[in-house]
Design an enzyme around this catalytic site. Structure first.
Site, PDB file in Angstrom:
ATOM      1  N   ASP A 103       0.861  -1.195   0.000  1.00 50.19           N
ATOM      2  CA  ASP A 103       0.000   0.000   0.000  1.00 50.19           C
ATOM      3  C   ASP A 103       0.890   1.236   0.000  1.00 50.19           C
ATOM      4  OD1 ASP A 103      -2.362   1.558   0.047  1.00 50.19           O
ATOM      5  OD2 ASP A 103      -2.225   1.795   2.207  1.00 50.19           O
ATOM      6  N   SER A 104       0.314   2.341  -0.460  1.00 52.85           N
ATOM      7  CA  SER A 104       1.035   3.607  -0.431  1.00 52.85           C
ATOM      8  C   SER A 104       1.328   4.022   1.010  1.00 52.85           C
ATOM      9  CB  SER A 104       0.202   4.693  -1.110  1.00 52.85           C
ATOM     10  OG  SER A 104      -1.030   4.823  -0.423  1.00 52.85           O
ATOM     11  N   CYS A 116      -4.142  -1.250  -2.421  1.00 50.20           N
ATOM     12  CA  CYS A 116      -4.291   0.191  -2.589  1.00 50.20           C
ATOM     13  C   CYS A 116      -5.094   0.404  -3.873  1.00 50.20           C
ATOM     14  CB  CYS A 116      -2.905   0.821  -2.717  1.00 50.20           C
ATOM     15  SG  CYS A 116      -2.917   2.579  -3.123  1.00 50.20           S
ATOM     16  N   GLU A 174      -4.608   9.923   8.040  1.00 52.22           N
ATOM     17  CA  GLU A 174      -3.159   9.804   8.257  1.00 52.22           C
ATOM     18  C   GLU A 174      -2.709  10.691   9.420  1.00 52.22           C
ATOM     19  OE1 GLU A 174      -0.415   8.313   6.266  1.00 52.22           O
ATOM     20  OE2 GLU A 174      -1.853   7.044   5.214  1.00 52.22           O
ATOM     21  N   CYS A 195     -11.266   2.983  -1.172  1.00 55.44           N
ATOM     22  CA  CYS A 195      -9.955   3.402  -0.673  1.00 55.44           C
ATOM     23  C   CYS A 195      -9.730   2.641   0.626  1.00 55.44           C
ATOM     24  CB  CYS A 195      -9.928   4.905  -0.414  1.00 55.44           C
ATOM     25  SG  CYS A 195      -8.411   5.453   0.409  1.00 55.44           S
ATOM     26  N   HIS A 238      -8.157   3.252   3.162  1.00 53.65           N
ATOM     27  CA  HIS A 238      -8.176   4.057   4.397  1.00 53.65           C
ATOM     28  C   HIS A 238      -9.601   4.242   4.949  1.00 53.65           C
ATOM     29  CE1 HIS A 238      -4.137   5.220   3.242  1.00 53.65           C
ATOM     30  NE2 HIS A 238      -4.014   5.996   4.306  1.00 53.65           N
TER      31      HIS A 238
HETATM   32  N1  DGL Z   1      -4.779   3.532   0.309  1.00 55.78           N
HETATM   33  C1  DGL Z   1      -4.940   4.277  -0.913  1.00 55.78           C
HETATM   34  C2  DGL Z   1      -6.102   3.730  -1.728  1.00 55.78           C
HETATM   35  O1  DGL Z   1      -6.692   2.699  -1.406  1.00 55.78           O
HETATM   36  C3  DGL Z   1      -5.130   5.750  -0.699  1.00 55.78           C
HETATM   37  C4  DGL Z   1      -4.029   6.461  -0.005  1.00 55.78           C
HETATM   38  C5  DGL Z   1      -3.242   7.393  -0.892  1.00 55.78           C
HETATM   39  O2  DGL Z   1      -3.793   8.372  -1.426  1.00 55.78           O
HETATM   40  O3  DGL Z   1      -2.073   7.122  -1.030  1.00 55.78           O
HETATM   41  O4  DGL Z   1      -6.435   4.348  -2.725  1.00 55.78           O
END
Ligand code: DGL
Length: 282
Positions: free
Chosen positions: A17-18, A80, A165, A199, A201
């Site tokens: 993941d990012s 992600c 975050e 997403c 998050h």
């Molecule tokens: N976790 C990323 C997603 O599912 C979003 C976080 C980011 O913008 O890096 O898109």
């Protein structure tokens, strides 16, 4: 570059993941498939990906996939949505045949999309995601490949990842943004009965999302869907299943500092996680 194929020993499943959002996916995968070994890689030093261009997301994602391959992963899940939307296809079609045609990289969009027709009655579905995922049109494209009769309304929520975050997602300030984005998508699609959290998050904002959403709309988050899909994939691909090692271990790596990862990760999963710093250029 052609990578050496690793033996079963030391072939964990890579979860990328990012940032920290993929931890929510890994938790569900571990519940469903506890015996496998996992390596989590968070590109926390360069997060967020959601506001970056196609080229940059592709370049960063490929770098992380190569790193996970070097660490022995035969199978990598892009946990992600932004990376799945902007980099997965190119990596699968252009890079994998050159790197190692036997390894696999899978994303989180397809497992989410596959179940959507069974969830919606009105056939009007909403998507909340990062700006990058919404602009890529990946969700409507993938949904229409399987279910052309479903209408998809999308709303980008660029403030949600920074709120999470920065551990502000439980505070009152977050209400403004959650309410605004939900009101926007309801205006675009009053008939929507199913809302995808596109997403990794966003499950952390679930309480607020549900509070601002009419009760007839069901919310789809991805952890369980991705876990079930991976389990199914391994059943259907015994050759891959055999290559993945099963000692029940999990290792965490971050491109940021270990201390920062430990404190931020505990926001996502209520556990103390000890991550190792990794330099993608080494
Ligand atoms: N976790 C990323 C997603 O599912 C979003 C976080 C980011 O913008 O890096 O898109």
């Amino acid at each position: 570059m052609h990578l050496e194929t690793n033996k079963k020993i030391g072939s964990p499943i890579g979860i990328f993941d990012s940032g920290y959002g993929g931890l929510t996916i890994l938790e569900e995968i571990k519940k469903t498939l506890p015996t496998y070994d996992y390596i989590y890689l968070g590109d926390n030093a360069r997060t967020p990906y959601g506001t970056r261009s196609f080229d940059v997301v592709y370049k960063y994602t490929l770098q992380c996939v190569k790193k996970l391959f070097e660490m022995g992963c035969q199978l990598v899940i892009l946990a992600c949505n932004t990376a799945s939307a902007k980099a997965l296809r190119t990596i699968q079609q252009r890079d994998l045949p050159l790197l190692d045609p036997q390894r696999r990289v899978l994303g989180v969009i397809r497992p989410t999309v596959e179940i959507i027709d069974s969830k919606t009655v009105t056939k009007h579905v909403g998507l909340l995601a990062t700006t990058g995922t919404v602009q890529s049109d990946s969700y409507p494209i993938e949904i229409h490949k399987l279910y052309p009769h479903i209408q998809v309304a999308s709303e980008a929520c660029p403030m949600w990842v920074p709120l999470i975050e920065n551990n502000e997602h439980k505070n009152d300030g977050a209400d403004y943004f959650v309410k605004k984005n939900i009101e926007n998508i309801l205006k675009i699609s009053p008939q929507m009965d199913t809302l995808i959290l596109g997403c990794t998050h966003y499950p952390l904002l679930m309480d607020k999302i549900v509070a601002f959403l009419p009760s007839n709309i069901q919310v789809i988050s991805q952890g369980v869907l991705v876990a079930n899909s991976l389990s199914d994939y391994l059943q259907r691909h015994p050759e891959m299943k055999q290559r993945c090692s099963t000692n029940g271990t999990v290792q965490y790596f971050t491109t940021e500092s270990e201390a920062k990862f430990a404190s931020a990760a505990s926001v996502f999963i209520s556990k103390n996680i000890c991550a190792h710093h990794i330099d993608l250029n080494e």
